[in-house]
Design an enzyme around this catalytic site. Structure first.
Site, PDB file in Angstrom:
ATOM      1  NE  ARG A  33       0.631   0.815   4.048  1.00  0.00           N
ATOM      2  CZ  ARG A  33       0.543   1.334   4.644  1.00  0.00           C
ATOM      3  NH1 ARG A  33       0.670   2.193   5.605  1.00  0.00           N
ATOM      4  NH2 ARG A  33      -1.501   1.106   5.755  1.00  0.00           N
ATOM      5  NE  ARG A  37       4.577   7.243   6.420  1.00  0.00           N
ATOM      6  CZ  ARG A  37       3.991   6.969   7.367  1.00  0.00           C
ATOM      7  NH1 ARG A  37       3.669   7.816   8.090  1.00  0.00           N
ATOM      8  NH2 ARG A  37       3.744   5.155   7.464  1.00  0.00           N
ATOM      9  NE  ARG A  46       1.530  11.880   4.094  1.00  0.00           N
ATOM     10  CZ  ARG A  46       1.662  13.394   5.217  1.00  0.00           C
ATOM     11  NH1 ARG A  46       2.961  13.381   5.366  1.00  0.00           N
ATOM     12  NH2 ARG A  46       1.363  12.412   6.218  1.00  0.00           N
ATOM     13  CG  ASP A  83      -5.582   3.612   4.807  1.00  0.00           C
ATOM     14  OD1 ASP A  83      -4.335   3.246   4.627  1.00  0.00           O
ATOM     15  OD2 ASP A  83      -6.563   2.847   5.262  1.00  0.00           O
ATOM     16  CE1 TYR A 160      -6.350   0.496  12.743  1.00  0.00           C
ATOM     17  CE2 TYR A 160      -7.098  -0.850  11.216  1.00  0.00           C
ATOM     18  CZ  TYR A 160      -6.139  -0.374  12.043  1.00  0.00           C
ATOM     19  OH  TYR A 160      -4.218  -0.864  11.109  1.00  0.00           O
TER      20      TYR A 160
HETATM   21  O1  CP3 Z   1       0.562  -1.004  -0.755  1.00  0.00           O
HETATM   22  C1  CP3 Z   1      -0.044   0.605  -1.116  1.00  0.00           C
HETATM   23  O2  CP3 Z   1       1.233   1.005  -1.878  1.00  0.00           O
HETATM   24  C2  CP3 Z   1      -1.411   0.672  -1.804  1.00  0.00           C
HETATM   25  C3  CP3 Z   1      -1.458   1.908   0.276  1.00  0.00           C
HETATM   26  C4  CP3 Z   1      -2.220   1.861   0.838  1.00  0.00           C
HETATM   27  C5  CP3 Z   1      -2.448   1.853   1.838  1.00  0.00           C
HETATM   28  N1  CP3 Z   1      -3.340   1.225   3.130  1.00  0.00           N
HETATM   29  C6  CP3 Z   1      -1.836   3.596   2.080  1.00  0.00           C
HETATM   30  C7  CP3 Z   1      -1.671   4.577   2.967  1.00  0.00           C
HETATM   31  C8  CP3 Z   1      -2.754  -0.063   1.219  1.00  0.00           C
HETATM   32  C9  CP3 Z   1      -2.719  -1.392   0.732  1.00  0.00           C
HETATM   33  C10 CP3 Z   1      -2.613   0.125   2.513  1.00  0.00           C
HETATM   34  C11 CP3 Z   1      -3.934  -0.456   3.433  1.00  0.00           C
HETATM   35  C12 CP3 Z   1      -3.847  -0.569   4.825  1.00  0.00           C
HETATM   36  N2  CP3 Z   1      -4.493   0.793   5.374  1.00  0.00           N
HETATM   37  C13 CP3 Z   1      -4.171  -1.287   6.158  1.00  0.00           C
HETATM   38  C14 CP3 Z   1      -3.626  -3.454   6.000  1.00  0.00           C
HETATM   39  C15 CP3 Z   1      -2.194  -3.117   5.459  1.00  0.00           C
HETATM   40  C16 CP3 Z   1      -1.092  -3.409   6.430  1.00  0.00           C
HETATM   41  O3  CP3 Z   1      -0.456  -1.974   6.456  1.00  0.00           O
HETATM   42  O4  CP3 Z   1      -1.206  -3.715   7.590  1.00  0.00           O
HETATM   43  C17 CP3 Z   1      -4.078  -1.192   6.926  1.00  0.00           C
HETATM   44  C18 CP3 Z   1      -4.033  -2.200   8.465  1.00  0.00           C
HETATM   45  C19 CP3 Z   1      -4.621   0.623   6.791  1.00  0.00           C
HETATM   46  C20 CP3 Z   1      -4.506   1.367   8.093  1.00  0.00           C
HETATM   47  C21 CP3 Z   1      -3.820   2.565   8.028  1.00  0.00           C
HETATM   48  N3  CP3 Z   1      -3.884   3.685   7.151  1.00  0.00           N
HETATM   49  C22 CP3 Z   1      -3.048   2.867   9.433  1.00  0.00           C
HETATM   50  C23 CP3 Z   1      -3.092   1.572  10.761  1.00  0.00           C
HETATM   51  C24 CP3 Z   1      -2.438   3.996   8.776  1.00  0.00           C
HETATM   52  C25 CP3 Z   1      -0.821   4.667   9.652  1.00  0.00           C
HETATM   53  C26 CP3 Z   1       0.029   4.306   9.679  1.00  0.00           C
HETATM   54  C27 CP3 Z   1       1.562   4.774   8.701  1.00  0.00           C
HETATM   55  O5  CP3 Z   1       2.220   3.829   8.274  1.00  0.00           O
HETATM   56  O6  CP3 Z   1       1.568   5.700   8.952  1.00  0.00           O
HETATM   57  C28 CP3 Z   1      -2.478   4.489   7.500  1.00  0.00           C
HETATM   58  C29 CP3 Z   1      -1.940   5.758   6.969  1.00  0.00           C
HETATM   59  C30 CP3 Z   1      -1.737   5.154   4.981  1.00  0.00           C
HETATM   60  N4  CP3 Z   1      -1.978   4.162   4.289  1.00  0.00           N
HETATM   61  C31 CP3 Z   1      -0.266   5.750   4.762  1.00  0.00           C
HETATM   62  C32 CP3 Z   1      -0.504   5.025   3.360  1.00  0.00           C
HETATM   63  C33 CP3 Z   1       0.964   5.947   2.226  1.00  0.00           C
HETATM   64  C34 CP3 Z   1       0.483   6.826   5.400  1.00  0.00           C
HETATM   65  C35 CP3 Z   1      -0.227   8.398   5.444  1.00  0.00           C
HETATM   66  C36 CP3 Z   1       0.930   9.208   4.975  1.00  0.00           C
HETATM   67  O7  CP3 Z   1       0.995  10.118   3.839  1.00  0.00           O
HETATM   68  O8  CP3 Z   1       0.877  10.322   6.310  1.00  0.00           O
END
Ligand code: CP3
Length: 361
Positions: A33, A37, A46, A83, A160
């Site tokens: 990540r 944010r 965004r 994602d 999921y």
């Molecule tokens: O690592 C990086 O910079 C690459 C981008 C990336 C995202 N999601 C962007 C994202 C990666 C590698 C993921 C993987 C991901 N997504 C996982 C596995 C890794 C982990 O963190 O355990 C999982 C379980 C998800 C599912 C997911 N996507 C959730 C649970 C959420 C909401 C929670 C949150 O952090 O907001 C997302 C949304 C998401 N994916 C965001 C980002 C930057 C936030 C979205 C926003 O900007 O509001």
């Protein structure tokens, strides 16, 4: 010849060397990540896109956001901005986000009819925007650092897909696991095929390493981890293209809460295992037994402290892993949204300086 020529094109190959357990003059670093944010420019992009999904579905914006952390910090890898849930979305489940509640699916898989109707999508047709982003990123990166592609593990995606949203204890998934195990196996088989095809399409489009996120494998009972998670990750790993552009395309398997299964993970066919912050680096070294590299594992919350404490925490992690080849510095999980930008700057700077010193002393 061609292969050799291209190999020279990557000006910073520290990540790929460390994943191959070859010596490097310092420990390479990237962060799960790393785009997100905590970066004001991410929040601006965004807002311009209108939503997270619009951002992820636009190759131009995904490219821009992927590069943002690299403009600020001397990171050794880019990770594709995308994602894990876009794959089940492409399988027809209907992904959406509700404010403050995280991801949801319109059509979760609750019965046999839904699972039977499911198929692995053709990535070129259903996830073409991801592959376009990979190609655009490779052009934009121009060999500066390698690009990492990723997918959720078959099990974590199933969590999921069955639950329909995030959960701490996954009651719908666990109901299926304990009452209809063969139905869950059927779903995991489809997911393994879908993940293999998706990662191979990313490799074909140009990613130089891949990571499997098994974020929820650690919620399984001890004996079930092997049966319902690792067996299917292993199948994916066995089906991946191993070489591209004359280089090995290494794979990283990360299981959050996976500390009890490190030896099994190390024997899964991956090149490296990703460690969460609860895992002891020394015991991970023993479990790896020289078979795989290790990635991790500073507690993400350590970045909430002032820069001097961040630097001390980084040094403790580097000391714990030791100077032997085969370590990639990362967090134990993703960067938290309220992380100060200065903390990430201090982390990256300290990894570079201190690990170089460890190597030369
Ligand atoms: O690592 C990086 O910079 C690459 C981008 C990336 C995202 N999601 C962007 C994202 C990666 C590698 C993921 C993987 C991901 N997504 C996982 C596995 C890794 C982990 O963190 O355990 C999982 C379980 C998800 C599912 C997911 N996507 C959730 C649970 C959420 C909401 C929670 C949150 O952090 O907001 C997302 C949304 C998401 N994916 C965001 C980002 C930057 C936030 C979205 C926003 O900007 O509001």
């Amino acid at each position: 010849m061609e292969a050799h020529h291209r190999k020279v094109d990557l000006s910073n190959d520290a990540l790929l060397r460390a994943l191959a357990r070859e010596p490097t003059d310092r420990t390479p670093v990237w962060l799960m990540r790393q785009a997100g944010r905590y970066l004001p420019e991410y929040n601006a992009a965004r807002a311009r896109a209108g939503s997270f999904l619009a951002l992820a579905r636009s190759p131009a914006l995904a490219t821009e956001v992927t590069l943002q952390p690299l403009e600020r910090f001397a990171l050794d890898a880019a990770i594709l901005f995308s994602d894990i849930l876009l794959l089940p979305d492409a399988m027809g489940l209907g992904l959406y986000f509700t404010e403050g509640e995280g991801p949801r699916f319109e059509r979760p898989l609750r019965d046999e009819v839904a699972v039977r109707a499911l198929a692995a999508p053709d990535p070129a047709l259903e996830l073409g925007y991801v592959l376009d982003a990979v190609r655009e990123l490779r052009r934009a990166l121009a060999g500066r650092v390698p690009l990492i592609g990723f997918s959720g593990s078959p099990y974590t995606l199933a969590c999921y897909m069955v639950e329909g949203c995030g959960s701490d204890d996954w009651p719908a998934l666990k109901t299926m696991l304990y009452s209809r195990p063969q139905l869950l196996h059927r779903l995991l088989e489809i997911n393994a095929r879908a993940v293999t095809d998706y990662l191979n399409a990313q490799i074909e489009a140009g990613v130089q390493a891949v990571m499997l996120f098994d974020t929820w494998g650690g919620t399984l009972a001890h004996a079930d981890y092997e049966t319902f998670s690792l067996a299917y990750s292993r199948r994916v790993l066995a089906g991946l293209a191993k070489m591209r552009e004359g280089r090995r395309v290494p794979s990283i398997l990360y299981t959050k809460g996976g500390g009890a299964w490190l030896e099994a993970m190390a024997a899964s066919g991956c090149d490296a295992i990703g460690l969460d912050a609860a895992t002891d680096p020394a015991s991970a070294r023993r479990a790896a037994a020289g078979r795989v590299a290790l990635q991790g594992n500073l507690d993400s919350a350590a970045l909430l402290a002032p820069p001097e404490q961040v630097r001390a925490a980084v040094r403790r992690v580097l000391d714990a892993f030791g100077g032997a080849p085969g370590h990639v510095f990362n967090l134990g999980h993703g960067v938290l949204p309220r992380t100060p930008v200065e903390s990430v700057a201090a982390l990256v700077d300290e990894v570079r300086a201190y690990s170089r010193m460890l190597r030369s002393s």
